[in-house]
Enzyme design. Structure first.
Site, PDB file in Angstrom:
ATOM      1  N   GLY A   3      57.893 -14.159  29.646  1.00 31.83           N
ATOM      2  CA  GLY A   3      57.137 -12.895  29.322  1.00 31.83           C
ATOM      3  C   GLY A   3      55.918 -13.231  28.228  1.00 31.83           C
ATOM      4  O   GLY A   3      55.100 -12.256  28.283  1.00 31.83           O
ATOM      5  N   ASN A  32      58.427 -11.116  23.200  1.00 33.86           N
ATOM      6  CA  ASN A  32      58.707 -12.027  22.077  1.00 33.86           C
ATOM      7  C   ASN A  32      58.717 -11.426  20.849  1.00 33.86           C
ATOM      8  O   ASN A  32      57.721 -10.791  20.632  1.00 33.86           O
ATOM      9  CB  ASN A  32      57.560 -13.339  22.176  1.00 33.86           C
ATOM     10  N   LYS A  49      65.345 -22.282  31.510  1.00 32.53           N
ATOM     11  CA  LYS A  49      64.633 -21.112  31.558  1.00 32.53           C
ATOM     12  C   LYS A  49      64.369 -20.704  32.973  1.00 32.53           C
ATOM     13  O   LYS A  49      63.981 -21.390  33.788  1.00 32.53           O
ATOM     14  CB  LYS A  49      63.223 -20.877  30.789  1.00 32.53           C
ATOM     15  N   HIS A  90      58.301 -24.289  28.163  1.00 32.26           N
ATOM     16  CA  HIS A  90      59.755 -23.908  27.776  1.00 32.26           C
ATOM     17  C   HIS A  90      60.741 -25.027  28.459  1.00 32.26           C
ATOM     18  O   HIS A  90      60.419 -25.965  29.090  1.00 32.26           O
ATOM     19  CB  HIS A  90      60.263 -22.399  28.303  1.00 32.26           C
TER      20      HIS A  90
END
Length: 269
Positions: free
Chosen positions: A169, A128, A163, A159
């Site tokens: 991650g 990120n 996704k 999310h």
């Protein structure tokens, strides 16, 4: 485009993150978009990347020529897919160009490949690129050191419904921070719960994944004790936050010696 600005080649420019990066670069005083690469079969080939991103025409059309894009850049930003990573690394090594890897879902072999490539070029890899999320990482480490041994710990990852990887991650990075800080292993991690459960193992770390709606990205780490509860939360309001961090990482890499860097290094944390 001014020659005094850093020339940024973007791989995966037609996606959500690509469009955000193109938009932020259009008003950057330090960097500019030199090329934007998409796959050879993309319907966006030849289209102006600025218009596709919802801004004015920028004269940089989507291309499938990875080699040319990398060769002419000061730094590369890759937000394509994990399947393209090998091609990106090969081109960057060949032309000695640093690269920011924002692609998630990398395999352990691919992460090892980043370490090998970083002996020859500068690489920033982070699950990120948001400045706020990297503060979340740091605060999680601090909380784990202060109260982790006496807490029940849970991670929540929310999310948008599109996704593809789960957990995110970012959630995986939070897990790694907790495991390393507390001296635990993947055997202590549980993904969701169902059925009849035995009493919670005090060393257990739970991860819970939601994929719904159009949520850009929410992450919360919970520390529960009998007396209190700490919640450390980051909520992304706009994808531009990831774009700003990615461009900052690219500018950090230009002229820097080979090595594998994370956003902590970029931000001086």
């Amino acid at each position: 485009m001014s020659d005094s600005k850093y020339q940024i080649a973007l791989i995966g420019g037609s996606g959500r993150m690509g469009r955000a990066i193109i938009t932020v670069l259009s008003s950057s005083s330090k960097s500019t978009l030199s090329s934007s690469v998409v796959s050879g079969g993309s319907v966006f080939l030849g289209m102006d990347s600025g218009l596709h991103s919802g801004i004015k025409q920028n004269g940089v059309n989507f291309s499938s020529d990875l080699e040319a894009a990398v060769r002419s850049a000061d730094c590369v930003i890759d937000f394509s897919t994990y399947q393209n990573l090998d091609f990106t690394l090969k081109a960057c090594i060949q032309h000695r160009k640093p690269v920011v890897i924002g692609t998630t879902g990398l395999t352990e072999l691919q992460k090892d490949a980043l370490k090998v490539a970083s002996k020859e070029i500068g690489i920033v890899y982070s699950p990120n690129m948001s400045i706020g999320v990297n503060l979340l990482f740091k605060l999680t480490e601090i909380a784990a050191k202060a109260m982790g041994e006496n807490s029940d710990i849970e991670i929540q990852d929310i999310h948008h419904r599109h996704k593809k990887d789960a957990p995110s991650g970012t959630a995986e990075k939070l897990k790694s921070i907790l495991l390393e800080t507390l001296g635990r292993t993947s055997k202590n991690v549980i993904h969701g719960r169902h059925g009849i459960l035995k009493e919670r193992d005090p060393r257990e770390i739970g991860i819970h994944t939601f994929r719904a709606g159009e949520v850009i990205g929410d992450h919360t780490v919970y520390f529960f004790t009998p007396e209190e509860r700490i919640e450390i939360t980051h909520r992304a309001q706009d994808r531009k936050t990831f774009a700003v961090g990615s461009i900052h990482a690219a500018e950090f890499l230009v002229g820097r010696k080979p090595g594998l860097y994370d956003m902590f290094a970029v931000l001086g944390l």
